[in-house]
Design a protein around this motif. Sequence first.
Motif, PDB file in Angstrom:
ATOM      1  N   ASP A  31    -112.975 -24.191  21.799  1.00  0.00           N
ATOM      2  CA  ASP A  31    -112.734 -23.666  23.149  1.00  0.00           C
ATOM      3  C   ASP A  31    -111.377 -24.092  23.679  1.00  0.00           C
ATOM      4  N   CYS A  32    -110.547 -24.701  22.816  1.00  0.00           N
ATOM      5  CA  CYS A  32    -109.329 -25.345  23.303  1.00  0.00           C
ATOM      6  C   CYS A  32    -108.033 -24.624  22.966  1.00  0.00           C
ATOM      7  N   ALA A  33    -108.029 -23.657  22.047  1.00  0.00           N
ATOM      8  CA  ALA A  33    -106.768 -23.008  21.680  1.00  0.00           C
ATOM      9  C   ALA A  33    -107.026 -21.691  20.966  1.00  0.00           C
ATOM     10  N   SER A  34    -106.026 -20.805  21.043  1.00  0.00           N
ATOM     11  CA  SER A  34    -106.066 -19.537  20.332  1.00  0.00           C
ATOM     12  C   SER A  34    -104.785 -19.409  19.519  1.00  0.00           C
ATOM     13  N   CYS A  43     -94.591 -16.720  24.526  1.00  0.00           N
ATOM     14  CA  CYS A  43     -94.898 -17.701  25.557  1.00  0.00           C
ATOM     15  C   CYS A  43     -96.181 -18.456  25.209  1.00  0.00           C
ATOM     16  N   LEU A  44     -96.242 -19.722  25.577  1.00  0.00           N
ATOM     17  CA  LEU A  44     -97.445 -20.539  25.425  1.00  0.00           C
ATOM     18  C   LEU A  44     -98.059 -20.731  26.807  1.00  0.00           C
ATOM     19  N   ARG A  45     -99.308 -20.350  26.950  1.00  0.00           N
ATOM     20  CA  ARG A  45    -100.029 -20.506  28.211  1.00  0.00           C
ATOM     21  C   ARG A  45    -100.806 -21.819  28.148  1.00  0.00           C
ATOM     22  N   VAL A  46    -100.550 -22.699  29.115  1.00  0.00           N
ATOM     23  CA  VAL A  46    -101.241 -23.987  29.176  1.00  0.00           C
ATOM     24  C   VAL A  46    -102.159 -23.947  30.383  1.00  0.00           C
ATOM     25  N   MET A  47    -103.462 -23.939  30.126  1.00  0.00           N
ATOM     26  CA  MET A  47    -104.449 -23.858  31.205  1.00  0.00           C
ATOM     27  C   MET A  47    -104.909 -25.271  31.569  1.00  0.00           C
ATOM     28  N   LEU A  48    -104.550 -25.668  32.776  1.00  0.00           N
ATOM     29  CA  LEU A  48    -104.859 -27.004  33.269  1.00  0.00           C
ATOM     30  C   LEU A  48    -105.809 -26.886  34.455  1.00  0.00           C
ATOM     31  N   PRO A  49    -106.548 -27.939  34.779  1.00  0.00           N
ATOM     32  CA  PRO A  49    -107.437 -27.858  35.941  1.00  0.00           C
ATOM     33  C   PRO A  49    -106.650 -27.540  37.214  1.00  0.00           C
ATOM     34  N   GLY A  50    -106.956 -26.416  37.824  1.00  0.00           N
ATOM     35  CA  GLY A  50    -106.329 -26.029  39.076  1.00  0.00           C
ATOM     36  C   GLY A  50    -105.002 -25.300  38.970  1.00  0.00           C
ATOM     37  N   ARG A  51    -104.427 -25.178  37.774  1.00  0.00           N
ATOM     38  CA  ARG A  51    -103.159 -24.461  37.642  1.00  0.00           C
ATOM     39  C   ARG A  51    -102.926 -24.070  36.186  1.00  0.00           C
ATOM     40  N   GLU A  52    -101.947 -23.215  36.003  1.00  0.00           N
ATOM     41  CA  GLU A  52    -101.539 -22.795  34.665  1.00  0.00           C
ATOM     42  C   GLU A  52    -100.027 -22.879  34.562  1.00  0.00           C
ATOM     43  N   GLU A  53     -99.546 -23.184  33.387  1.00  0.00           N
ATOM     44  CA  GLU A  53     -98.112 -23.202  33.093  1.00  0.00           C
ATOM     45  C   GLU A  53     -97.867 -22.210  31.969  1.00  0.00           C
ATOM     46  N   PHE A  54     -96.781 -21.487  32.060  1.00  0.00           N
ATOM     47  CA  PHE A  54     -96.360 -20.581  31.002  1.00  0.00           C
ATOM     48  C   PHE A  54     -95.025 -21.082  30.476  1.00  0.00           C
ATOM     49  N   LEU A  55     -94.996 -21.499  29.221  1.00  0.00           N
ATOM     50  CA  LEU A  55     -93.805 -22.095  28.626  1.00  0.00           C
ATOM     51  C   LEU A  55     -93.228 -21.144  27.586  1.00  0.00           C
ATOM     52  N   PRO A  56     -92.031 -20.617  27.817  1.00  0.00           N
ATOM     53  CA  PRO A  56     -91.426 -19.694  26.850  1.00  0.00           C
ATOM     54  C   PRO A  56     -91.067 -20.418  25.551  1.00  0.00           C
ATOM     55  N   TYR A  57     -91.489 -19.850  24.437  1.00  0.00           N
ATOM     56  CA  TYR A  57     -91.151 -20.451  23.144  1.00  0.00           C
ATOM     57  C   TYR A  57     -89.643 -20.487  22.917  1.00  0.00           C
ATOM     58  N   ILE A  99     -98.063 -24.242  17.028  1.00  0.00           N
ATOM     59  CA  ILE A  99     -97.104 -24.273  18.134  1.00  0.00           C
ATOM     60  C   ILE A  99     -95.686 -24.261  17.575  1.00  0.00           C
ATOM     61  N   SER A 100     -95.440 -25.024  16.522  1.00  0.00           N
ATOM     62  CA  SER A 100     -94.103 -25.064  15.911  1.00  0.00           C
ATOM     63  C   SER A 100     -93.658 -23.691  15.424  1.00  0.00           C
ATOM     64  N   GLU A 101     -94.599 -22.884  14.984  1.00  0.00           N
ATOM     65  CA  GLU A 101     -94.305 -21.541  14.487  1.00  0.00           C
ATOM     66  C   GLU A 101     -94.416 -20.476  15.573  1.00  0.00           C
ATOM     67  N   HIS A 102     -94.605 -20.884  16.839  1.00  0.00           N
ATOM     68  CA  HIS A 102     -94.709 -19.966  17.989  1.00  0.00           C
ATOM     69  C   HIS A 102     -95.913 -19.040  17.841  1.00  0.00           C
ATOM     70  N   ARG A 103     -97.014 -19.545  17.349  1.00  0.00           N
ATOM     71  CA  ARG A 103     -98.190 -18.713  17.106  1.00  0.00           C
ATOM     72  C   ARG A 103     -99.428 -19.132  17.908  1.00  0.00           C
ATOM     73  N   THR A 104     -99.244 -19.988  18.891  1.00  0.00           N
ATOM     74  CA  THR A 104    -100.365 -20.383  19.749  1.00  0.00           C
ATOM     75  C   THR A 104    -100.260 -19.610  21.060  1.00  0.00           C
ATOM     76  N   ALA A 105    -101.305 -18.865  21.396  1.00  0.00           N
ATOM     77  CA  ALA A 105    -101.299 -18.063  22.622  1.00  0.00           C
ATOM     78  C   ALA A 105    -101.601 -18.925  23.845  1.00  0.00           C
ATOM     79  N   TRP A 106    -102.603 -19.803  23.725  1.00  0.00           N
ATOM     80  CA  TRP A 106    -102.978 -20.638  24.859  1.00  0.00           C
ATOM     81  C   TRP A 106    -103.627 -21.927  24.381  1.00  0.00           C
ATOM     82  N   VAL A 107    -103.557 -22.938  25.238  1.00  0.00           N
ATOM     83  CA  VAL A 107    -104.258 -24.205  25.007  1.00  0.00           C
ATOM     84  C   VAL A 107    -104.885 -24.648  26.320  1.00  0.00           C
ATOM     85  N   ARG A 108    -105.953 -25.404  26.212  1.00  0.00           N
ATOM     86  CA  ARG A 108    -106.581 -26.009  27.388  1.00  0.00           C
ATOM     87  C   ARG A 108    -107.415 -27.195  26.931  1.00  0.00           C
ATOM     88  N   PRO A 109    -107.533 -28.201  27.781  1.00  0.00           N
ATOM     89  CA  PRO A 109    -108.373 -29.340  27.404  1.00  0.00           C
ATOM     90  C   PRO A 109    -109.850 -28.964  27.477  1.00  0.00           C
TER      91      PRO A 109
END
Length: 134
Positions: A31-34, A43-57, A99-109
């Motif tokens: 349930d933690c990554a795609s 872009c890598l989407r980081v889903m955090l409690p209460g907010r999200e960050e989008f980090l361009p690869y 992540i190093s290969e820019h192939r992770t769509a999203w992560v969340r704890p």
Amino acid sequence: MRGKFEHLFKDGKPEEPPADDASDDSALLGDCASIRRAKPLTCLRVMLPGREEFLPYSHMGLNCIYEPHSRIAFEFSDLHYHKRLVIEGRNLEDLVLAISEHRTAWVRPAVRDTAADGQFIILKAEVVPVEQKR
């Protein structure tokens, strides 16, 4: 309907892709990554409690901190910001490569630690600002 997308429609309605269609090339790491297998993402989407960050690869630096099995850190920066993505968990080998290969769509704890020994899990994820040296 005529045009280059005509093959996608039947009687003016979109056709469902076949069940064995390989166009969906994503795979879940619990349930933690795609992870995307076929092509890199922008872009890598980081889903955090209460907010999200989008980090361009395209802003990801080449330096990666990897403590086997427990912690990874990547830095993202441009002229206006410098941020560090820190992920803590277990069995992070596949994630650090994706992540190093820019192939992770999203992560969340994970909401709670339910992973068995030897299974991948993200226990903590955070995006922290890094003070830029001038």
